[in-house]
Design an enzyme around this catalytic site. Structure first.
Site, PDB file in Angstrom:
ATOM      1  N   HIS A   1       0.853  -1.188   0.000  1.00  0.00           N
ATOM      2  CA  HIS A   1       0.000   0.000   0.000  1.00  0.00           C
ATOM      3  C   HIS A   1       0.894   1.245   0.000  1.00  0.00           C
ATOM      4  O   HIS A   1       1.422   1.637   1.042  1.00  0.00           O
ATOM      5  CB  HIS A   1      -0.897   0.022   1.242  1.00  0.00           C
TER       6      HIS A   1
ATOM      7  N   HIS B   1      -0.650  -6.614  -5.255  1.00  0.00           N
ATOM      8  CA  HIS B   1      -0.775  -7.860  -4.496  1.00  0.00           C
ATOM      9  C   HIS B   1      -0.175  -8.993  -5.319  1.00  0.00           C
ATOM     10  O   HIS B   1      -0.293  -9.006  -6.550  1.00  0.00           O
ATOM     11  CB  HIS B   1      -2.252  -8.165  -4.216  1.00  0.00           C
TER      12      HIS B   1
ATOM     13  N   ASN C   1       0.848 -13.465  -4.881  1.00  0.00           N
ATOM     14  CA  ASN C   1       0.812 -14.659  -4.043  1.00  0.00           C
ATOM     15  C   ASN C   1       1.229 -15.851  -4.892  1.00  0.00           C
ATOM     16  O   ASN C   1       0.809 -15.971  -6.043  1.00  0.00           O
ATOM     17  CB  ASN C   1      -0.612 -14.864  -3.497  1.00  0.00           C
TER      18      ASN C   1
ATOM     19  N   ARG D   1       1.813 -20.213  -4.134  1.00  0.00           N
ATOM     20  CA  ARG D   1       1.583 -21.176  -3.064  1.00  0.00           C
ATOM     21  C   ARG D   1       1.606 -22.609  -3.586  1.00  0.00           C
ATOM     22  O   ARG D   1       1.413 -22.858  -4.780  1.00  0.00           O
ATOM     23  CB  ARG D   1       0.246 -20.896  -2.388  1.00  0.00           C
TER      24      ARG D   1
ATOM     25  N   HIS E   1     -21.047  -7.189  -4.934  1.00  0.00           N
ATOM     26  CA  HIS E   1     -21.971  -6.221  -4.341  1.00  0.00           C
ATOM     27  C   HIS E   1     -21.715  -4.792  -4.825  1.00  0.00           C
ATOM     28  O   HIS E   1     -22.542  -3.907  -4.605  1.00  0.00           O
ATOM     29  CB  HIS E   1     -21.895  -6.288  -2.811  1.00  0.00           C
TER      30      HIS E   1
ATOM     31  N   GLY F   1      -6.393 -21.664  11.693  1.00  0.00           N
ATOM     32  CA  GLY F   1      -5.774 -21.196  12.923  1.00  0.00           C
ATOM     33  C   GLY F   1      -4.449 -20.508  12.702  1.00  0.00           C
ATOM     34  O   GLY F   1      -3.574 -20.527  13.566  1.00  0.00           O
TER      35      GLY F   1
ATOM     36  N   ARG G   1      -1.838 -17.249  12.003  1.00  0.00           N
ATOM     37  CA  ARG G   1      -1.595 -16.067  12.818  1.00  0.00           C
ATOM     38  C   ARG G   1      -2.375 -14.886  12.251  1.00  0.00           C
ATOM     39  O   ARG G   1      -2.133 -14.442  11.132  1.00  0.00           O
ATOM     40  CB  ARG G   1      -0.094 -15.759  12.839  1.00  0.00           C
TER      41      ARG G   1
END
Length: 308
Positions: A101, A111, A113, A115, A180, A263, A265
């Site tokens: 940002h 952005h 990513n 994986r 939306h 779960g 962080r």
């Protein structure tokens, strides 16, 4: 797990760690002031990560580049909703995810990513895949910048087939879409998931190409726009549009849901959020303004490789 895939997991992990290092180092040089602060964390159920955050730089208001490698005995609902065959399998998930940002409204948010997932069950073949991509969210877009971004994306896809860029560009347009609001989050880029049909080696090569391609796509735009002066009104519009980023990440983003449901962080998962954002009731841009141009000319899918 098959030996061929098992022997490569550490190779994937080392690439991701080096990618994180390279992106952080390059962005620090481009910023000229800020430094990424590292935060190591462990996940109670298995695994952990290496979060790096830069705040209050010359150019970057807040940016996070996160590496994580988590594992467990059961896939979360976000992963099994569309893949019921994954239920009851052990899993490993690793990747690098980043959001930048910038301070200036004239430097787009970016952005990226990449994986890798693998899910195992005794007596059955492992299920594995690669995913990732990158996308650009400008506030005051410059056509040349958007063309550059998509040209880099197109070039890195070409060695893998003529149909790869159109397929993953369309997937990005469809994924980063706020239903939306009836608008795209930005000007898109690439998005791919569940990639395994090419076999492990080629799929891994493509994931590497996307990860490495992010800097080629983003840094030239950042360098071109970081000195552009801006008004408080433009800053306020940037903060308003950042609200869309928040809306997408909390309502639609599968990575956010996966991280929270496993779960992970929370601080690292939500590092994608902007440090400041605002909402305004029933906002409408002034007709003929630069703000209206964003809505009219950029927030719908189109062919950015054709210069007009």
């Amino acid at each position: 797990m098959s030996d061929s895939v098992s022997s490569q997991i550490e190779t994937v992990k080392q690439f991701l760690l080096k990618l994180q290092d390279n992106i952080c180092h390059t962005l620090e040089l481009a910023d000229g002031k800020g430094n990424f602060v590292e935060d190591l964390w462990e996940r109670e159920q298995g695994g952990g990560g290496r979060t790096r955050v830069l705040t209050n730089g010359n150019v970057i208001e807040q940016g996070g580049v996160n590496f994580s490698h988590v594992f467990g005995s059961q896939m979360p609902p976000s992963a099994t909703a569309n893949r019921p065959e994954l239920a009851g399998r052990n899993f490993q998930a690793m990747g690098v995810s980043l959001v930048i940002h910038p301070k200036s409204p004239h430097v787009p948010t970016s952005h990226a990513n990449v994986r890798f997932f693998i899910a195992e069950k005794e007596g059955e073949a492992p299920i594995w895949w690669f995913g990732g991509g990158f996308d650009l969210t400008p506030f005051y877009p410059v056509k040349d910048d958007v063309v550059h971004w998509h040209t880099v994306a197109h070039k890195l896809c070409m060695p893998f087939g003529d149909d790869v860029y159109p397929k993953y560009k369309q997937w990005c347009d469809e994924y980063f879409y706020l239903k939306h609001r009836a608008e795209t989050r930005g000007v898109g880029g690439l998005f791919f998931d569940d990639l395994n049909e090419w076999g492990f080696e080629k799929s891994f090569e493509f994931m590497q190409a996307v990860g490495n391609g992010y800097l080629d796509a983003y840094v030239p735009i950042l360098e071109r726009r970081k000195e552009t002066p801006y008004s408080d009104a433009e800053r306020q519009f940037q903060l308003y549009r950042r609200g869309r980023y928040v809306e997408f990440n909390l309502v639609y983003d599968r990575g956010t849901l996966f991280g929270l449901q496993t779960g992970g962080r929370t601080e690292s998962i939500l590092m994608s959020m902007p440090p400041l954002a605002r909402w305004e009731y029933d906002y409408s841009p002034v007709p003929g303004s630069k703000e209206e141009a964003l809505y009219k000319d950029y927030l719908s899918p189109q062919d950015w490789l054709v210069e007009g």
